[in-house]
Write a protein that holds these residues in place. Structure first.
Motif, PDB file in Angstrom:
ATOM      1  N   ASP A 130       0.844  -1.195   0.000  1.00  0.00           N
ATOM      2  CA  ASP A 130       0.000   0.000   0.000  1.00  0.00           C
ATOM      3  C   ASP A 130       0.881   1.248   0.000  1.00  0.00           C
ATOM      4  OD1 ASP A 130      -2.716  -0.716  -0.130  1.00  0.00           O
ATOM      5  OD2 ASP A 130      -2.672  -1.435   1.937  1.00  0.00           O
ATOM      6  N   PRO A 131       0.364   2.345  -0.570  1.00  0.00           N
ATOM      7  CA  PRO A 131      -1.014   2.577  -0.999  1.00  0.00           C
ATOM      8  C   PRO A 131      -1.356   2.059  -2.391  1.00  0.00           C
ATOM      9  CG  PRO A 131       0.245   4.582  -1.260  1.00  0.00           C
ATOM     10  CD  PRO A 131       1.181   3.601  -0.610  1.00  0.00           C
ATOM     11  N   ALA A 132      -0.365   1.667  -3.195  1.00  0.00           N
ATOM     12  CA  ALA A 132      -0.671   1.218  -4.554  1.00  0.00           C
ATOM     13  C   ALA A 132      -1.490  -0.070  -4.543  1.00  0.00           C
ATOM     14  CB  ALA A 132       0.616   1.016  -5.347  1.00  0.00           C
ATOM     15  N   PHE A 133      -1.191  -0.968  -3.606  1.00  0.00           N
ATOM     16  CA  PHE A 133      -1.826  -2.287  -3.565  1.00  0.00           C
ATOM     17  C   PHE A 133      -3.355  -2.217  -3.596  1.00  0.00           C
ATOM     18  CE2 PHE A 133      -3.595  -5.745  -0.893  1.00  0.00           C
ATOM     19  CZ  PHE A 133      -3.216  -6.841  -1.644  1.00  0.00           C
ATOM     20  N   SER A 134      -3.936  -1.354  -2.813  1.00  0.00           N
ATOM     21  CA  SER A 134      -5.396  -1.285  -2.721  1.00  0.00           C
ATOM     22  C   SER A 134      -5.994  -0.093  -3.464  1.00  0.00           C
ATOM     23  CB  SER A 134      -5.817  -1.226  -1.245  1.00  0.00           C
ATOM     24  OG  SER A 134      -5.222  -0.117  -0.594  1.00  0.00           O
ATOM     25  N   TYR A 135      -5.171   0.643  -4.190  1.00  0.00           N
ATOM     26  CA  TYR A 135      -5.669   1.871  -4.825  1.00  0.00           C
ATOM     27  C   TYR A 135      -6.737   1.560  -5.880  1.00  0.00           C
ATOM     28  CZ  TYR A 135      -6.023   6.049  -7.587  1.00  0.00           C
ATOM     29  OH  TYR A 135      -6.542   7.144  -8.254  1.00  0.00           O
ATOM     30  N   ASN A 136      -7.874   2.247  -5.785  1.00  0.00           N
ATOM     31  CA  ASN A 136      -8.957   2.200  -6.773  1.00  0.00           C
ATOM     32  C   ASN A 136      -9.517   0.798  -6.963  1.00  0.00           C
ATOM     33  OD1 ASN A 136     -10.607   3.755  -8.466  1.00  0.00           O
ATOM     34  ND2 ASN A 136      -9.378   3.325 -10.283  1.00  0.00           N
ATOM     35  N   ALA A 137      -9.394  -0.053  -5.955  1.00  0.00           N
ATOM     36  CA  ALA A 137      -9.834  -1.443  -6.081  1.00  0.00           C
ATOM     37  C   ALA A 137     -11.327  -1.560  -6.363  1.00  0.00           C
ATOM     38  CB  ALA A 137      -9.487  -2.211  -4.809  1.00  0.00           C
ATOM     39  N   ALA A 138     -12.104  -0.623  -5.872  1.00  0.00           N
ATOM     40  CA  ALA A 138     -13.557  -0.697  -6.056  1.00  0.00           C
ATOM     41  C   ALA A 138     -13.978  -0.518  -7.500  1.00  0.00           C
ATOM     42  CB  ALA A 138     -14.243   0.355  -5.182  1.00  0.00           C
ATOM     43  N   PRO A 156      -8.083  -6.441  -1.392  1.00  0.00           N
ATOM     44  CA  PRO A 156      -8.547  -5.267  -2.153  1.00  0.00           C
ATOM     45  C   PRO A 156      -7.513  -4.902  -3.216  1.00  0.00           C
ATOM     46  CG  PRO A 156      -7.600  -4.573  -0.066  1.00  0.00           C
ATOM     47  CD  PRO A 156      -7.550  -6.083  -0.067  1.00  0.00           C
ATOM     48  N   TRP A 157      -7.346  -5.775  -4.218  1.00  0.00           N
ATOM     49  CA  TRP A 157      -6.327  -5.559  -5.231  1.00  0.00           C
ATOM     50  C   TRP A 157      -6.739  -4.453  -6.182  1.00  0.00           C
ATOM     51  CZ3 TRP A 157      -5.583 -11.406  -6.806  1.00  0.00           C
ATOM     52  CH2 TRP A 157      -4.964 -12.081  -5.740  1.00  0.00           C
ATOM     53  N   GLY A 158      -5.992  -3.377  -6.191  1.00  0.00           N
ATOM     54  CA  GLY A 158      -6.162  -2.315  -7.175  1.00  0.00           C
ATOM     55  C   GLY A 158      -4.895  -2.260  -7.994  1.00  0.00           C
ATOM     56  N   GLY A 159      -3.823  -1.871  -7.332  1.00  0.00           N
ATOM     57  CA  GLY A 159      -2.506  -1.899  -7.936  1.00  0.00           C
ATOM     58  C   GLY A 159      -2.406  -1.139  -9.236  1.00  0.00           C
ATOM     59  N   ILE A 160      -1.598  -1.673 -10.141  1.00  0.00           N
ATOM     60  CA  ILE A 160      -1.352  -1.007 -11.410  1.00  0.00           C
ATOM     61  C   ILE A 160      -2.601  -0.995 -12.287  1.00  0.00           C
ATOM     62  CG2 ILE A 160       0.040  -1.164 -13.520  1.00  0.00           C
ATOM     63  CD1 ILE A 160       2.253  -2.288 -11.419  1.00  0.00           C
ATOM     64  N   PRO A 161      -3.411  -2.065 -12.336  1.00  0.00           N
ATOM     65  CA  PRO A 161      -4.674  -1.952 -13.071  1.00  0.00           C
ATOM     66  C   PRO A 161      -5.582  -0.850 -12.511  1.00  0.00           C
ATOM     67  CG  PRO A 161      -4.137  -4.256 -12.728  1.00  0.00           C
ATOM     68  CD  PRO A 161      -3.147  -3.458 -11.913  1.00  0.00           C
ATOM     69  N   GLY A 162      -5.576  -0.675 -11.178  1.00  0.00           N
ATOM     70  CA  GLY A 162      -6.385   0.390 -10.582  1.00  0.00           C
ATOM     71  C   GLY A 162      -5.898   1.778 -10.962  1.00  0.00           C
ATOM     72  N   ILE A 163      -4.577   1.960 -11.009  1.00  0.00           N
ATOM     73  CA  ILE A 163      -4.022   3.255 -11.433  1.00  0.00           C
ATOM     74  C   ILE A 163      -4.330   3.488 -12.908  1.00  0.00           C
ATOM     75  CG2 ILE A 163      -1.924   4.640 -11.631  1.00  0.00           C
ATOM     76  CD1 ILE A 163      -0.712   2.928  -9.373  1.00  0.00           C
ATOM     77  N   GLN A 207      -9.591   9.966 -16.326  1.00  0.00           N
ATOM     78  CA  GLN A 207      -9.168  11.355 -16.488  1.00  0.00           C
ATOM     79  C   GLN A 207      -8.928  11.712 -17.954  1.00  0.00           C
ATOM     80  OE1 GLN A 207      -6.362  12.617 -12.998  1.00  0.00           O
ATOM     81  NE2 GLN A 207      -6.184  10.396 -13.212  1.00  0.00           N
ATOM     82  N   ALA A 208      -8.520  10.714 -18.740  1.00  0.00           N
ATOM     83  CA  ALA A 208      -8.250  10.950 -20.161  1.00  0.00           C
ATOM     84  C   ALA A 208      -9.521  10.927 -21.003  1.00  0.00           C
ATOM     85  CB  ALA A 208      -7.273   9.893 -20.671  1.00  0.00           C
ATOM     86  N   GLY A 209     -10.661  10.605 -20.393  1.00  0.00           N
ATOM     87  CA  GLY A 209     -11.912  10.544 -21.136  1.00  0.00           C
ATOM     88  C   GLY A 209     -12.047   9.279 -21.965  1.00  0.00           C
ATOM     89  N   LEU A 210     -11.329   8.215 -21.565  1.00  0.00           N
ATOM     90  CA  LEU A 210     -11.383   6.936 -22.266  1.00  0.00           C
ATOM     91  C   LEU A 210     -12.264   5.973 -21.483  1.00  0.00           C
ATOM     92  CD1 LEU A 210      -7.550   6.611 -22.982  1.00  0.00           C
ATOM     93  CD2 LEU A 210      -9.295   7.551 -24.512  1.00  0.00           C
ATOM     94  N   ARG A 211     -12.961   5.110 -22.190  1.00  0.00           N
ATOM     95  CA  ARG A 211     -13.869   4.170 -21.521  1.00  0.00           C
ATOM     96  C   ARG A 211     -13.238   2.780 -21.507  1.00  0.00           C
ATOM     97  NH1 ARG A 211     -19.481   3.467 -22.917  1.00  0.00           N
ATOM     98  NH2 ARG A 211     -19.716   3.221 -20.668  1.00  0.00           N
ATOM     99  N   TYR A 212     -12.749   2.387 -20.341  1.00  0.00           N
ATOM    100  CA  TYR A 212     -12.149   1.071 -20.164  1.00  0.00           C
ATOM    101  C   TYR A 212     -12.812   0.371 -18.991  1.00  0.00           C
ATOM    102  CZ  TYR A 212      -8.402   1.283 -23.594  1.00  0.00           C
ATOM    103  OH  TYR A 212      -7.696   1.320 -24.773  1.00  0.00           O
ATOM    104  N   ASP A 213     -13.240  -0.864 -19.234  1.00  0.00           N
ATOM    105  CA  ASP A 213     -13.765  -1.737 -18.194  1.00  0.00           C
ATOM    106  C   ASP A 213     -12.618  -2.664 -17.804  1.00  0.00           C
ATOM    107  OD1 ASP A 213     -15.282  -3.341 -16.531  1.00  0.00           O
ATOM    108  OD2 ASP A 213     -16.357  -4.349 -18.154  1.00  0.00           O
ATOM    109  N   VAL A 214     -12.026  -2.450 -16.627  1.00  0.00           N
ATOM    110  CA  VAL A 214     -10.768  -3.084 -16.254  1.00  0.00           C
ATOM    111  C   VAL A 214     -11.010  -4.332 -15.396  1.00  0.00           C
ATOM    112  CG1 VAL A 214      -8.579  -2.772 -15.034  1.00  0.00           C
ATOM    113  CG2 VAL A 214      -9.534  -0.891 -16.392  1.00  0.00           C
ATOM    114  N   HIS A 215     -10.424  -5.449 -15.836  1.00  0.00           N
ATOM    115  CA  HIS A 215     -10.491  -6.721 -15.113  1.00  0.00           C
ATOM    116  C   HIS A 215      -9.071  -7.194 -14.829  1.00  0.00           C
ATOM    117  CE1 HIS A 215     -14.869  -7.635 -16.028  1.00  0.00           C
ATOM    118  NE2 HIS A 215     -14.608  -6.573 -16.769  1.00  0.00           N
ATOM    119  N   PHE A 216      -8.910  -7.936 -13.745  1.00  0.00           N
ATOM    120  CA  PHE A 216      -7.582  -8.356 -13.292  1.00  0.00           C
ATOM    121  C   PHE A 216      -7.643  -9.807 -12.850  1.00  0.00           C
ATOM    122  CE2 PHE A 216      -4.214  -7.565  -9.719  1.00  0.00           C
ATOM    123  CZ  PHE A 216      -3.253  -8.247 -10.451  1.00  0.00           C
ATOM    124  N   GLU A 217      -6.855 -10.677 -13.512  1.00  0.00           N
ATOM    125  CA  GLU A 217      -6.741 -12.085 -13.134  1.00  0.00           C
ATOM    126  C   GLU A 217      -5.323 -12.310 -12.630  1.00  0.00           C
ATOM    127  OE1 GLU A 217      -5.185 -15.585 -13.196  1.00  0.00           O
ATOM    128  OE2 GLU A 217      -5.249 -15.161 -15.354  1.00  0.00           O
TER     129      GLU A 217
END
Length: 334
Positions: free
Chosen positions: A49-57, A71-78, A85-95
């Protein structure tokens, strides 16, 4: 005074005209999001943390078997925050399977990875396997299972785009004695990882690209932005490694997400700017955020000079999966 009300048919016509005019008023339905799957281990969730759980929701964890997930957020969460913020639509999944290789993902999570819903898939190998066998690597197994996963993804959706996530040199394998790169400069492991990932991409030919995170780490070191040796700290330089000297620190995770943003979406990470929201939430100073964004952009452009041009980003729009019949035709034509 008698009031004449419009007829029902006139009212219906007016309502219909109003509904048809909504797109012209800027209320048209937005395009479907790009559904992206990150496949890897703790080099994606960043461990600390703080990267580990960032934006996990705001990302979806694809659970494998009975594994415990935090609560895995990490790099996919960032990455997800960057796209917002860039105005791009991405539905992010992490396996994620901690500490494991692409072979384990193929053996244990193929039912997740080989689904037609993925528009983009990013593969990360175990941190040692792309290296030469003399340096504890398993390059042949890496290339074999990367290709098996690529084939599974493209069999499910031939229009999907696959990327490698090139990992970085491990300080714990370089500076302590009796390790794979002991006595060699940190550049040596970085260069071997570069060769491993880029050779695998060229050999296969069906990968859209390589996100050069490891190369960006070396660039940050050479530019004096980041420490070369975390065991000997220097003032005014960020440490890209975490406390164990091989997982990414908050700064390392941020740099990696910037590289992924630039390579995968074609959005120049320098456009995020010093006031970028993820950096502020993670405790990264504005000047540090700007430096890391710049390093990421420079590395992506060094590998692919047209990365941020409009023509290079046209293919980023999701394309639907082909019908079963067309999938068979594509597979048989390989």
């Amino acid at each position: 005074m008698r009031i004449s009300w419009p007829s029902t048919s006139i009212v219906k016509t007016g309502v219909l005209s109003l509904l048809l005019s909504l797109p012209a008023l800027g209320l048209a339905q937005q395009p479907a999001p790009n559904t992206i799957l990150f496949v890897g281990n703790s080099f994606f969730h960043a461990r600390y943390d703080p990267a580990f759980s960032y934006n996990a929701a705001n990302i979806t964890i694809e659970k494998v078997g009975k594994q415990k997930i935090g609560p895995w957020g990490g790099i996919p969460g960032i990455f997800k925050q960057f796209t917002e913020q860039a105005g791009l639509r991405y539905d992010v999944h992490f396996e994620c399977i901690n500490g494991e290789s692409l072979k384990m993902h193929y053996d244990s999570a193929l039912y997740i990875i080989g689904q037609p819903r993925w528009h983009t898939v990013v593969l990360q190998e175990h941190s040692m396997w792309p290296l030469p066998t003399a340096r504890k690597g398993k390059p042949a197994v890496f290339r074999d299972y990367a290709t098996r996963l690529e084939q599974a993804v493209h069999q499910a959706n031939p229009a999907a785009r696959l990327y490698f996530y090139q990992t970085w040199a491990r300080a714990d394998q370089t500076y302590p004695p009796n390790q794979a790169y002991s006595g060699l400069p940190i550049d040596s492991m970085a260069q071997d990882l570069h060769r491993g990932y880029y050779q695998a991409a060229r050999q296969n030919g069906r990968f859209a690209g390589v996100a050069p995170a490891g190369d960006a780490w070396l660039r940050a070191i050479e530019a004096g932005v980041a420490l070369r040796n975390p065991y000997a700290p220097e003032a005014d330089k960020v440490d890209l490694w975490g406390p164990d000297h091989y997982h990414p620190s908050t700064w390392g995770a941020y740099l990696n997400a910037c590289v992924l943003l630039g390579e995968i979406t074609g959005y120049d990470p320098r456009r995020l700017g010093p006031a970028e929201q993820a950096a502020a939430a993670l405790g990264i100073a504005p000047a540090e955020a700007s430096s890391l964004q710049r390093i990421a952009a420079e590395q992506v452009l060094a590998a692919r000079p047209t990365a941020f041009t409009p023509a290079a980003t046209k293919h980023k729009t999701p394309r639907p999966a082909r019908s079963k019949r067309r999938q068979k035709q594509a597979t048989s034509s390989r």
